[in-house]
Each structure stands twice: as structure tokens, then as C-alpha cells.
Design a protein around this motif. Sequence first.
Motif, short mmCIF file in Angstrom:
data_model
loop_
_atom_site.label_atom_id
_atom_site.label_comp_id
_atom_site.label_asym_id
_atom_site.label_seq_id
_atom_site.Cartn_x
_atom_site.Cartn_y
_atom_site.Cartn_z
N LEU A 70 0.74 -1.20 0.10
CA LEU A 70 -0.05 -0.05 -0.02
C LEU A 70 0.98 1.28 0.02
CD1 LEU A 70 -2.71 -1.25 2.59
CD2 LEU A 70 -2.80 -0.88 0.00
N ALA A 81 -8.00 7.26 -3.69
CA ALA A 81 -8.53 6.23 -2.64
C ALA A 81 -7.99 5.02 -2.77
CB ALA A 81 -10.21 6.58 -3.18
N LEU A 82 -8.47 4.28 -1.92
CA LEU A 82 -8.01 2.96 -2.06
C LEU A 82 -9.14 2.05 -1.92
CD1 LEU A 82 -4.77 2.99 0.78
CD2 LEU A 82 -4.62 2.36 -1.67
N GLN A 83 -9.21 1.08 -2.79
CA GLN A 83 -10.58 -0.06 -2.84
C GLN A 83 -9.86 -1.41 -2.40
OE1 GLN A 83 -12.97 -0.09 -6.22
NE2 GLN A 83 -13.21 -2.20 -6.21
N LEU A 84 -10.51 -1.70 -1.29
CA LEU A 84 -10.07 -3.00 -0.57
C LEU A 84 -11.05 -4.15 -1.10
CD1 LEU A 84 -9.35 -1.97 2.98
CD2 LEU A 84 -8.15 -1.73 1.04
N SER A 93 -9.60 -2.37 7.69
CA SER A 93 -9.86 -1.46 6.88
C SER A 93 -9.66 -0.07 7.53
CB SER A 93 -11.43 -1.40 6.27
OG SER A 93 -11.69 -2.72 5.77
N ILE A 96 -6.01 0.90 7.67
CA ILE A 96 -5.43 1.30 6.33
C ILE A 96 -6.01 2.68 6.38
CG2 ILE A 96 -5.72 1.12 3.86
CD1 ILE A 96 -5.90 -2.05 4.42
N ARG A 97 -6.93 2.99 6.56
CA ARG A 97 -7.74 4.38 6.36
C ARG A 97 -6.87 5.37 7.28
NH1 ARG A 97 -13.21 6.32 8.95
NH2 ARG A 97 -13.82 7.80 7.37
N VAL A 104 -11.03 5.15 1.77
CA VAL A 104 -11.26 3.89 1.82
C VAL A 104 -12.73 3.37 1.29
CG1 VAL A 104 -10.87 1.44 2.93
CG2 VAL A 104 -9.07 3.37 3.28
N TRP A 105 -12.53 2.31 0.13
CA TRP A 105 -13.76 1.85 -0.41
C TRP A 105 -13.53 0.28 0.07
CZ3 TRP A 105 -15.28 3.55 -5.88
CH2 TRP A 105 -15.28 4.95 -6.05
N LYS A 106 -14.65 -0.37 0.19
CA LYS A 106 -14.67 -1.71 0.60
C LYS A 106 -15.42 -2.45 -0.24
CE LYS A 106 -13.37 -5.50 2.46
NZ LYS A 106 -13.50 -6.40 1.39
N VAL A 126 -14.94 2.70 6.73
CA VAL A 126 -14.58 2.95 5.43
C VAL A 126 -15.42 4.14 4.85
CG1 VAL A 126 -13.92 0.60 5.05
CG2 VAL A 126 -16.20 1.31 4.49
#
Length: 214
Positions: A70, A81-84, A93, A96-97, A104-106, A126
Motif C-alpha cells: 500500500l 482512494a484505496l479500494q479493498l 480497513s 489502512i484508512r 477507503v472503499w470496501k 470505510v
Amino acid sequence: MSRLAIKICGLSTAETVGAAVRAGASHLGFVHFGRSPRHVEPEQMRGLAAAVPSHVGRVAVVVDADDAQLAQIVHTGAITALQLHGKESPERSAAIRQRFGLPVWKAIAVKTRADIDAAAAYTGAVDRLLFDAKTRDGAALPGGMGLRFDWTLLRGAALTMPWGLSGGLSIDTVCTAIATTGAPLIDVSSGVEDAPGIKSVDKIMAFCKAVDAC
């Protein structure tokens, strides 16, 4: 830009990135997952994102990535943005945020209404949920396979945070998906491809045009 948010995911060439921007996509997705035919390295993300206007979101899609992976992505400065898309827990989650300071998107794998209801556990952890079709056990990829779930399962769901719909979307199905779910954001990948990982400029343009006409 469309009245609905549109994410074109799995982009890997400057030509298709440019097409997505011209077509009115609100978000572009770049997959960093070695088993995916759409995989790009962090430096490729940097190059692809370099000419993207600031009003268009740039989302890195990862699957159970560790902090070192990451950090490589975030430090390019290319991502907003990060998508998990793996089995990340609400706790992971949220961590990470907090650590990386990005939205963060999940992705939530859906087969039954219980899967949608269980997504409430991510409230506060998230910034957006993305409902996608659950793949079979042992599948090589957790998404991007053109599968769809029963979209009627989203009717009446008590969703208290931003969310989007993914899985099985195409030029032919997107209006039905929007009418059935009321999704404020739609996420397409395989539905605008000529082959796995090979995006079509024409299909990207046609997909966004179809959303505008829904």
C-alpha cells in the motif's frame, strides 16, 4: 459528466484512460493484484494518472495487500482512494484508512441479503461500500469476472454511507441495474472489454452514454 458517478475499473493504457475521462467517468480504477489480467505496477499508475484532471478520482484496487504494498502505491501520489477487494476486516480497513490518510472503499461480496446486511460492520471504518457479486470458492479473482448478483436484494437495504454497485454491468444491463437498485455509483470493468484486461475505447464511450440515457 454523468448525473450518476461512474467508475471505469481495470484501466491499463493511456488511450483508455483518456477515453474514460472524455466519456465523463467520475472515477478511474487501477488494479494492483498480480493474478489479475488488469494488473498494473505503482509506477504505471503514476504514469496513467499524470494527465487525469483533478476532478476525476483515481482509485487503486488491491486484494489483501500488506502495508508495504500500500505504501508503494500511495507514495506515487497518483491515487485519491484505496479500494479493498479482499477479505479485509472492518478493523483492518480502518487501520489502512488511518495510516495512509486516504478514503477507503470496501468491496462487499454478495450472494444473499445477509451479505448486504453484514456490511453494516464497516460503518465508520470505510468511506464507501461497493457491492459486487460473490465469486465461487477458489476462484482466481475476487471480482472483474462479469458476474452479477440478484440486484433486488438491495431494495430496502438500510445503507447509511456512500455506496456503489459492481458486477455484471454492461451497456445492455446498466439501466436495469440503476432502476432496480438506485445505485448512486456504478463500477464497470469486464463490461467494457473486448477480452479480459483489454478495454475498448468504443465500449467505454458507449457505456457512459448509456448511463446518461437511463
